[in-house]
Write an enzyme that holds these catalytic residues in place. Structure first.
Site, mmCIF file in Angstrom:
data_model
loop_
_atom_site.group_PDB
_atom_site.id
_atom_site.type_symbol
_atom_site.label_atom_id
_atom_site.label_comp_id
_atom_site.label_asym_id
_atom_site.label_seq_id
_atom_site.Cartn_x
_atom_site.Cartn_y
_atom_site.Cartn_z
ATOM 1 N N ARG A 149 -11.781 30.365 -13.804
ATOM 2 C CA ARG A 149 -11.100 29.845 -14.993
ATOM 3 C C ARG A 149 -10.085 30.881 -15.470
ATOM 4 O O ARG A 149 -10.342 32.092 -15.366
ATOM 5 C CB ARG A 149 -12.093 29.554 -16.130
ATOM 6 C CG ARG A 149 -12.809 28.216 -15.992
ATOM 7 C CD ARG A 149 -11.861 27.024 -16.121
ATOM 8 N NE ARG A 149 -12.526 25.743 -16.025
ATOM 9 C CZ ARG A 149 -12.556 24.962 -14.947
ATOM 10 N NH1 ARG A 149 -11.971 25.343 -13.834
ATOM 11 N NH2 ARG A 149 -13.163 23.787 -14.974
ATOM 12 N N HIS A 195 -4.113 24.924 -9.588
ATOM 13 C CA HIS A 195 -5.476 24.396 -9.803
ATOM 14 C C HIS A 195 -5.840 23.372 -8.719
ATOM 15 O O HIS A 195 -6.197 22.233 -9.013
ATOM 16 C CB HIS A 195 -5.612 23.775 -11.210
ATOM 17 C CG HIS A 195 -7.041 23.707 -11.667
ATOM 18 N ND1 HIS A 195 -7.426 23.871 -12.968
ATOM 19 C CD2 HIS A 195 -8.201 23.491 -10.971
ATOM 20 C CE1 HIS A 195 -8.740 23.752 -13.071
ATOM 21 N NE2 HIS A 195 -9.225 23.520 -11.856
HETATM 22 N N1 NAP Z 1 -10.241 25.977 -9.361
HETATM 23 C C1 NAP Z 1 -10.929 24.893 -9.104
HETATM 24 O O1 NAP Z 1 -10.407 23.981 -8.473
HETATM 25 C C2 NAP Z 1 -12.351 24.781 -9.572
HETATM 26 C C3 NAP Z 1 -13.126 23.705 -9.133
HETATM 27 C C4 NAP Z 1 -14.457 23.629 -9.551
HETATM 28 C C5 NAP Z 1 -15.000 24.625 -10.371
HETATM 29 N N2 NAP Z 1 -14.215 25.661 -10.781
HETATM 30 C C6 NAP Z 1 -14.777 26.740 -11.631
HETATM 31 O O2 NAP Z 1 -15.837 27.388 -10.947
HETATM 32 C C7 NAP Z 1 -16.838 27.706 -11.914
HETATM 33 C C8 NAP Z 1 -18.159 27.984 -11.219
HETATM 34 O O3 NAP Z 1 -18.709 26.760 -10.733
HETATM 35 P P1 NAP Z 1 -20.212 26.667 -10.214
HETATM 36 O O4 NAP Z 1 -20.465 25.258 -9.872
HETATM 37 O O5 NAP Z 1 -20.466 27.708 -9.186
HETATM 38 O O6 NAP Z 1 -20.991 27.074 -11.563
HETATM 39 P P2 NAP Z 1 -22.536 27.457 -11.729
HETATM 40 O O7 NAP Z 1 -23.329 26.897 -10.612
HETATM 41 O O8 NAP Z 1 -22.882 27.124 -13.142
HETATM 42 O O9 NAP Z 1 -22.538 29.044 -11.541
HETATM 43 C C9 NAP Z 1 -22.053 29.923 -12.486
HETATM 44 C C10 NAP Z 1 -22.391 31.341 -12.044
HETATM 45 O O10 NAP Z 1 -21.827 32.250 -12.989
HETATM 46 C C11 NAP Z 1 -22.867 33.127 -13.447
HETATM 47 N N3 NAP Z 1 -22.646 33.518 -14.831
HETATM 48 C C12 NAP Z 1 -22.456 32.715 -15.910
HETATM 49 N N4 NAP Z 1 -22.320 33.463 -17.035
HETATM 50 C C13 NAP Z 1 -22.450 34.748 -16.632
HETATM 51 C C14 NAP Z 1 -22.427 35.979 -17.307
HETATM 52 N N5 NAP Z 1 -22.246 36.044 -18.641
HETATM 53 N N6 NAP Z 1 -22.592 37.102 -16.595
HETATM 54 C C15 NAP Z 1 -22.794 37.063 -15.266
HETATM 55 N N7 NAP Z 1 -22.821 35.919 -14.546
HETATM 56 C C16 NAP Z 1 -22.654 34.782 -15.233
HETATM 57 C C17 NAP Z 1 -24.147 32.321 -13.331
HETATM 58 O O11 NAP Z 1 -25.232 33.201 -13.318
HETATM 59 P P3 NAP Z 1 -26.764 32.658 -13.117
HETATM 60 O O12 NAP Z 1 -26.818 32.187 -11.678
HETATM 61 O O13 NAP Z 1 -27.589 33.850 -13.359
HETATM 62 O O14 NAP Z 1 -26.937 31.538 -14.097
HETATM 63 C C18 NAP Z 1 -23.912 31.592 -12.016
HETATM 64 O O15 NAP Z 1 -24.239 32.414 -10.930
HETATM 65 C C19 NAP Z 1 -16.837 26.473 -12.815
HETATM 66 O O16 NAP Z 1 -17.419 26.761 -14.072
HETATM 67 C C20 NAP Z 1 -15.363 26.197 -12.952
HETATM 68 O O17 NAP Z 1 -14.861 26.976 -14.020
HETATM 69 C C21 NAP Z 1 -12.903 25.752 -10.405
#
Ligand code: NAP
Length: 310
Positions: free
Chosen positions: A225, A273
């Site tokens: 993000r 994006h």
């Molecule tokens: N550019 C694009 O096209 C695109 C597409 C889809 C998604 N995204 C982005 O990718 C992000 C990640 O997606 P995801 O599905 O992998 O999300 P997710 O499964 O919710 O994983 C989030 C990860 O971030 C960690 N995290 C959250 N807060 C934290 C903190 N304060 N300190 C350290 N680690 C932290 C979490 O830790 P824990 O495992 O310990 O909970 C988890 O490992 C989405 O939120 C979105 O913003 C971008």
């Protein structure tokens, strides 16, 4: 009983889901009416992506869950009118797209491809890039997307460190966690990949202070993000050489405004994006499965922790 499913998402994706969702629902044995308009009190589930028409969830008194089409839920989770369970999208198609984007851009940096693609100007320098095993890559965020990318990079041979909120154990990845693990995760990152969600804890996580912990000349790939990065601090770090190059897919304001320094910066690649998109066929299966679970009394998958914001 026929369920009423309200599809409330931007117009452009309706034709994709109008075909894919009924197929997935039928395969899951769910009798449902998929509609773009319904009396709020008749709706059983809302399939949702942020849009102009539905912001107030309070009239949807019967809704059992709001099923997000997007992985990132920072625009939905803080909505005070949303009291029903919120499930985010964890889509195998999305994860594969992100894996392709991240490994491609990490490989570009690892192999120094720009030198050859942009032209050598007659300089016959035969210095070969190191092997992947001698290249340290750090992935911030080890969730559905970060873990998939970290494992793919490890499979390619990279020396991968991953960082998350709670400590993980993942074969082949050096796992670190929490504020106390961040400095160490950054300190080895020749290439840094950001796959954190946008929460109050992660906003500005790459700032003037934290950027100093990266090895000089580190490369950054951010498909997470835009809010994860303090833009002024990154621009300063690029100009000083502390950061060698950045590939940015997401921005604080999207589309990236005309005239923004990132557009013309020689050390920045902007992608609009496009890193990964929810794929309607696999995403529809995830939604159908969650409705099946809701209807059979099983816990929903991918529930958002509203207090953590992701
Ligand atoms: N550019 C694009 O096209 C695109 C597409 C889809 C998604 N995204 C982005 O990718 C992000 C990640 O997606 P995801 O599905 O992998 O999300 P997710 O499964 O919710 O994983 C989030 C990860 O971030 C960690 N995290 C959250 N807060 C934290 C903190 N304060 N300190 C350290 N680690 C932290 C979490 O830790 P824990 O495992 O310990 O909970 C988890 O490992 C989405 O939120 C979105 O913003 C971008």
């Amino acid at each position: 009983m026929t369920l009423t499913l309200l599809f409330s998402a931007p117009d452009r994706i309706w034709p994709l889901y109008e075909a894919a969702l009924p197929r997935a629902l039928q395969q899951a044995g769910i009798d449902a009416r998929l509609t773009r308009e319904a009396a709020p009190e008749d709706v059983d589930y809302i399939i949702y992506a942020p849009n102009e028409t539905l912001r107030d969830f309070s009239p949807f008194t019967r809704v059992k869950a709001v099923l997000s089409l997007w992985a990132g839920v920072e625009k939905i989770a803080p909505n005070p009118t949303l009291t029903q369970p919120l499930c985010r999208m964890v889509d195998p198609g999305l994860a594969l797209g992100m894996r392709d984007y991240v490994t491609g851009h990490v490989m570009r940096y690892h192999l120094g491809m720009d030198r050859y693609i942009l032209g050598l100007d007659g300089a016959w320098d035969q210095t070969a890039p190191p092997l992947a095993r001698d290249r340290a890559v750090t992935v911030l965020g080890l969730g559905a997307l970060g873990k998939t990318c970290a494992l793919a990079l490890a499979e390619l041979g990279f020396d991968v460190t991953g960082w998350s909120r709670k400590l993980k154990e993942i074969d082949g990845i050096t796992c670190l966690a929490g504020p106390e693990g961040l400095q160490s995760a950054l300190s080895t990152a020749e290439i840094l990949v950001l796959l954190l969600p946008d929460t109050s804890q992660t906003q500005g996580i790459l700032n003037a202070d934290s950027l100093k912990h990266l090895p000089e000349g580190a490369r950054i790939v951010n498909p997470g993000r835009g809010t994860l990065i303090d833009d002024d601090a990154l621009l300063a770090a690029l100009d000083s050489g502390q950061v060698g190059h950045a590939t940015l897919d997401v921005f604080r304001i999207e589309p990236l405004p005309e005239g923004h320094p990132y557009w013309s910066h020689p050390k920045v690649t902007v992608t609009p994006h496009i890193a990964a998109e929810t794929r309607e066929d696999t995403a529809s299966e995830v939604i159908a499965e969650n409705i099946r679970r809701g209807e059979t009394g099983l816990p929903f998958l991918h529930l958002v922790d509203r207090s953590a914001g992701y």
